[in-house]
Design an enzyme around this catalytic site. Sequence first.
Site, PDB file in Angstrom:
ATOM      1  N   ASN A   7       0.890  -1.164   0.000  1.00  0.00           N
ATOM      2  CA  ASN A   7       0.000   0.000   0.000  1.00  0.00           C
ATOM      3  C   ASN A   7       0.923   1.207   0.000  1.00  0.00           C
ATOM      4  O   ASN A   7       1.512   1.566   1.019  1.00  0.00           O
ATOM      5  CB  ASN A   7      -0.882  -0.040   1.257  1.00  0.00           C
ATOM      6  N   ARG A  68      -2.426  -2.241  -3.561  1.00  0.00           N
ATOM      7  CA  ARG A  68      -3.683  -1.530  -3.359  1.00  0.00           C
ATOM      8  C   ARG A  68      -3.609  -0.248  -4.181  1.00  0.00           C
ATOM      9  O   ARG A  68      -2.708   0.565  -3.995  1.00  0.00           O
ATOM     10  CB  ARG A  68      -3.861  -1.187  -1.885  1.00  0.00           C
ATOM     11  N   LEU A 186     -16.731   1.031   8.655  1.00  0.00           N
ATOM     12  CA  LEU A 186     -16.551   2.189   9.528  1.00  0.00           C
ATOM     13  C   LEU A 186     -15.168   2.171  10.158  1.00  0.00           C
ATOM     14  O   LEU A 186     -14.945   1.574  11.219  1.00  0.00           O
ATOM     15  CB  LEU A 186     -17.628   2.181  10.626  1.00  0.00           C
ATOM     16  N   ASN A 188     -11.305   4.796  10.015  1.00  0.00           N
ATOM     17  CA  ASN A 188     -10.995   6.234   9.988  1.00  0.00           C
ATOM     18  C   ASN A 188     -11.741   6.896   8.840  1.00  0.00           C
ATOM     19  O   ASN A 188     -12.290   7.974   8.976  1.00  0.00           O
ATOM     20  CB  ASN A 188      -9.497   6.452   9.843  1.00  0.00           C
ATOM     21  N   GLY A 189     -11.719   6.239   7.674  1.00  0.00           N
ATOM     22  CA  GLY A 189     -12.609   6.605   6.576  1.00  0.00           C
ATOM     23  C   GLY A 189     -13.817   5.685   6.702  1.00  0.00           C
ATOM     24  O   GLY A 189     -13.691   4.568   7.208  1.00  0.00           O
ATOM     25  N   ARG A 261     -13.131   5.785  19.973  1.00  0.00           N
ATOM     26  CA  ARG A 261     -13.041   5.364  21.381  1.00  0.00           C
ATOM     27  C   ARG A 261     -13.145   6.571  22.303  1.00  0.00           C
ATOM     28  O   ARG A 261     -13.900   6.587  23.268  1.00  0.00           O
ATOM     29  CB  ARG A 261     -11.709   4.648  21.651  1.00  0.00           C
ATOM     30  N   ILE A 308     -14.329   0.739  13.779  1.00  0.00           N
ATOM     31  CA  ILE A 308     -15.479   1.147  14.578  1.00  0.00           C
ATOM     32  C   ILE A 308     -16.594   0.109  14.469  1.00  0.00           C
ATOM     33  O   ILE A 308     -17.199  -0.299  15.470  1.00  0.00           O
ATOM     34  CB  ILE A 308     -15.984   2.535  14.115  1.00  0.00           C
ATOM     35  N   GLY A 309     -16.857  -0.336  13.251  1.00  0.00           N
ATOM     36  CA  GLY A 309     -17.947  -1.293  13.028  1.00  0.00           C
ATOM     37  C   GLY A 309     -17.738  -2.597  13.788  1.00  0.00           C
ATOM     38  O   GLY A 309     -18.686  -3.191  14.305  1.00  0.00           O
ATOM     39  N   ASN A 311     -15.766  -2.960  16.519  1.00  0.00           N
ATOM     40  CA  ASN A 311     -15.439  -2.828  17.947  1.00  0.00           C
ATOM     41  C   ASN A 311     -16.346  -1.938  18.776  1.00  0.00           C
ATOM     42  O   ASN A 311     -16.347  -2.050  19.994  1.00  0.00           O
ATOM     43  CB  ASN A 311     -14.007  -2.288  18.096  1.00  0.00           C
ATOM     44  N   GLU A 361      -8.509  -6.205   4.307  1.00  0.00           N
ATOM     45  CA  GLU A 361      -8.244  -5.796   2.930  1.00  0.00           C
ATOM     46  C   GLU A 361      -6.962  -6.428   2.384  1.00  0.00           C
ATOM     47  O   GLU A 361      -6.907  -6.817   1.221  1.00  0.00           O
ATOM     48  CB  GLU A 361      -8.177  -4.262   2.848  1.00  0.00           C
TER      49      GLU A 361
END
Length: 375
Positions: A7, A68, A186, A188-189, A261, A308-309, A311, A361
């Site tokens: 990446n 990527r 969900l 950071n982006g 968080r 986020i999704g 955790n 990914e």
Amino acid sequence: MLILVINSGSSSLKYQVLDTVTDEVLTSGLVERIGASEIKDHGQALDLVAESVSEVLGDREIDGVGHRVVHGGERFSKPVLINPEITRAIERLAPLAPLHNPAAVLGIRAITAKWPHLPQVAVFDTAFHRTMPEHVWRYAVPDELYSRYGVRRYGFHGTSHDLVTGLAADYLGIDRQNFNAVICHLGNGASATAIRNGESVDTSMGYTPLEGLVMGTRSGDLDPSIVTQLVMRGAFTAAELDTILNKQSGLLALAGDADMRAVTEGAAAGDEHAELALTSASYRLSKYIAGYHVAVGGAQAIVFTAGIGENSIVFRERVCAPLEVLGVRLDPELNAVRSGDVRRISTEDSAITVLVAPTNEESAIARAAEKLIRD
Ligand code: AMP
């Protein structure tokens, strides 16, 4: 097969070596400050990568490389084996992704120079969304903006949305071709994607990854006149607004912290800025999910993934609460379970099943590379 996943950023190079048979990560790392330190270019960064990789691999050799690539424009609808013509095509898409595509090309050329015989595969963030119908990808603007400047909706995070769609369909025992869902990536982006019959038919990111949801530092949806008026008034330059909207907005602007968080902890402790950020971000996503439920003709599943999704128990709860009008019911105990596996977090009688699924990914890129190299 051992695949080196790259990446490549303008001043950084992130890498992982994966064994596609076991899905094991053999080594990974990040070279930073390329061009601003003793590491002068991506070629030198790759020398460092090669050194640390060979220490770990010993006698084993890398079989191929998966890159990527953020933007595949209108041309690329799936991963491709790289040759000089493909590299130039990725380079020509630079106006659409000025930070990312030139960096990917630097990475590809550095590998070609160092290991000319190693097969390389490009995996595009936009490719999965090439199935969106024209009424979705068109903005209602004069045709010249599209035909001359490529202004249309492209969508991003495609590798993740694609992988997670497959995981969710498998988990539910539904044939992917018959699977309708809303996938919420969900991190950071962040982006939500409407999946109909296993394919992307709408997604919240657009011409760039700025559109859509409230993100860590990105505003998501806003009225474009905000930009034009502020520039016309001389309050900010276009470049300053680009930085403000991409790097200083979202949760960071509302709560003073880009990390979910900290935002959920702040909200729990009664901080009103954190509460506003949490409510804004979850409200925006609830609206997208409800809209996409209609877009896919009735979703069988809502799937949460990425940092986020996967955790944030609180964020999932906040997003799903207003969806009760659609018959969505979260099971608080299942929502509180921590696990790295695909799992259901809704009640048995929920009108739409809510799942959490782990994205990966790098592993998806490695598998895509392996498939093309083997064929
Ligand atoms: P990603 O881009 O997928 O690595 O996701 C990064 C984001 O995930 C971070 O900015 C955090 O806000 C979020 N995150 C990670 N762990 C948690 C957690 N336990 N609770 C809430 N958010 C989390």
